[in-house]
Design an enzyme around this catalytic site. Structure first.
Site, PDB file in Angstrom:
ATOM      1  N   CYS A  82      -2.167  -3.055  34.883  1.00  0.00           N
ATOM      2  CA  CYS A  82      -3.100  -2.071  33.648  1.00  0.00           C
ATOM      3  C   CYS A  82      -2.367  -0.948  33.405  1.00  0.00           C
ATOM      4  CB  CYS A  82      -4.331  -2.686  33.061  1.00  0.00           C
ATOM      5  SG  CYS A  82      -4.658  -2.012  31.909  1.00  0.00           S
ATOM      6  N   HIS A 181      -5.400  -8.045  33.958  1.00  0.00           N
ATOM      7  CA  HIS A 181      -5.740  -7.717  35.716  1.00  0.00           C
ATOM      8  C   HIS A 181      -6.357  -8.993  35.868  1.00  0.00           C
ATOM      9  CE1 HIS A 181      -7.572  -3.326  34.667  1.00  0.00           C
ATOM     10  NE2 HIS A 181      -7.337  -3.959  33.685  1.00  0.00           N
ATOM     11  N   GLU A 183      -6.471  -9.163  39.147  1.00  0.00           N
ATOM     12  CA  GLU A 183      -7.111  -9.077  39.732  1.00  0.00           C
ATOM     13  C   GLU A 183      -8.750  -9.126  39.737  1.00  0.00           C
ATOM     14  OE1 GLU A 183      -5.564  -6.598  38.173  1.00  0.00           O
ATOM     15  OE2 GLU A 183      -7.376  -4.899  37.590  1.00  0.00           O
TER      16      GLU A 183
HETATM   17  N1  GLN Z   1      -6.006   2.634  28.940  1.00  0.00           N
HETATM   18  C1  GLN Z   1      -6.592   2.645  30.155  1.00  0.00           C
HETATM   19  C2  GLN Z   1      -4.711   3.393  30.200  1.00  0.00           C
HETATM   20  O1  GLN Z   1      -5.069   4.635  29.221  1.00  0.00           O
HETATM   21  C3  GLN Z   1      -5.973   0.956  30.705  1.00  0.00           C
HETATM   22  C4  GLN Z   1      -6.573   0.655  30.847  1.00  0.00           C
HETATM   23  C5  GLN Z   1      -6.903  -0.253  32.027  1.00  0.00           C
HETATM   24  O2  GLN Z   1      -6.278  -0.159  32.840  1.00  0.00           O
HETATM   25  N2  GLN Z   1      -7.571  -1.275  31.955  1.00  0.00           N
HETATM   26  O3  GLN Z   1      -5.316   3.936  31.195  1.00  0.00           O
END
Ligand code: GLN
Length: 205
Positions: A82, A181, A183
């Site tokens: 992410c 994710h 994790e």
């Molecule tokens: N929207 C977040 C960002 O821009 C990422 C979201 C996440 O890691 N769950 O970093």
């Protein structure tokens, strides 16, 4: 028995604990990374989910941005989930003008790509190279891969719904990234896949 691989987790912000638990469970040794000198002792690194603009700011403040960029350019295997995918990218759309990134993956990512209303969702998807059937993928204000260079392998896409076909898992050489994710679910197959990548690099040395 082989010695455990030491996997750094960038521990500035985000879901560090969850990656720690996942790595421990599969027999790798997690190491929290907060300073440049700690990069020397690891075999690979995970950039966790969290908030990429905050992570970017902290990397600069702590003097970690350039050392980490260099370690990645020197071939340190990496996995980003992410916000971690965003940090590893070559280019970011819809971010702050001063947001930094690590240039380790030849991809352009779009931040918060799935929209504000359906910002978080779950789906089951197949990942190329990971056996055992589809995996539950949790997306939280996630990015997607808007475009990628020729040497980037697309490992997974959203199977259905309004975002069907969007790229959410990629690999280029020894760098892996997912928009979701793993994790936060109990499924450790992505972490196992990454640890295998790290072991393969060690085998070549
Ligand atoms: N929207 C977040 C960002 O821009 C990422 C979201 C996440 O890691 N769950 O970093």
């Amino acid at each position: 028995m082989s010695t455990p691989v030491r996997i750094g987790i960038l521990a500035l912000q985000g879901d560090v604990r969850e990656h720690h638990a996942a790595l421990t469970e599969i027999g790798a040794e997690p190491v929290s990374i907060r300073r440049a000198s700690e990069l020397d002792s690891i075999d690979g690194i995970i950039i966790p989910g969290g908030e990429s603009t905050t992570m970017s700011r902290l990397l600069v403040v702590l003097g970690l941005l350039e050392p980490l960029r260099e370690a990645l350019a020197d071939g340190l295997p990496a996995y980003g989930s992410c916000a971690g995918m965003i940090m590893l990218a070559r280019d970011i759309l819809d971010t702050r003008p001063d947001a930094q990134h690590l240039d380790a993956l030849d991809i352009t990512v779009r931040r918060n790509a799935f929209g504000r209303q359906v910002a978080s969702f779950e789906t089951d998807l197949d990942i190329d190279g990971i056996d055992g059937g589809p995996m539950r993928a949790v997306f939280i204000r996630a990015p997607w891969v808007e475009s990628s260079g020729e040497s980037v392998q697309i490992l997974g896409t959203v199977p259905d719904g309004p975002a069907a076909g969007r790229v959410v898992a990629v690999r280029q050489g020894d760098v892996l990234a997912t928009s979701f994710h793993p994790e936060v679910t109990g499924d450790r197959r992505v972490h196992e896949y990454f640890v295998e990548m790290v072991r393969a690099v060690q085998g070549k040395q």
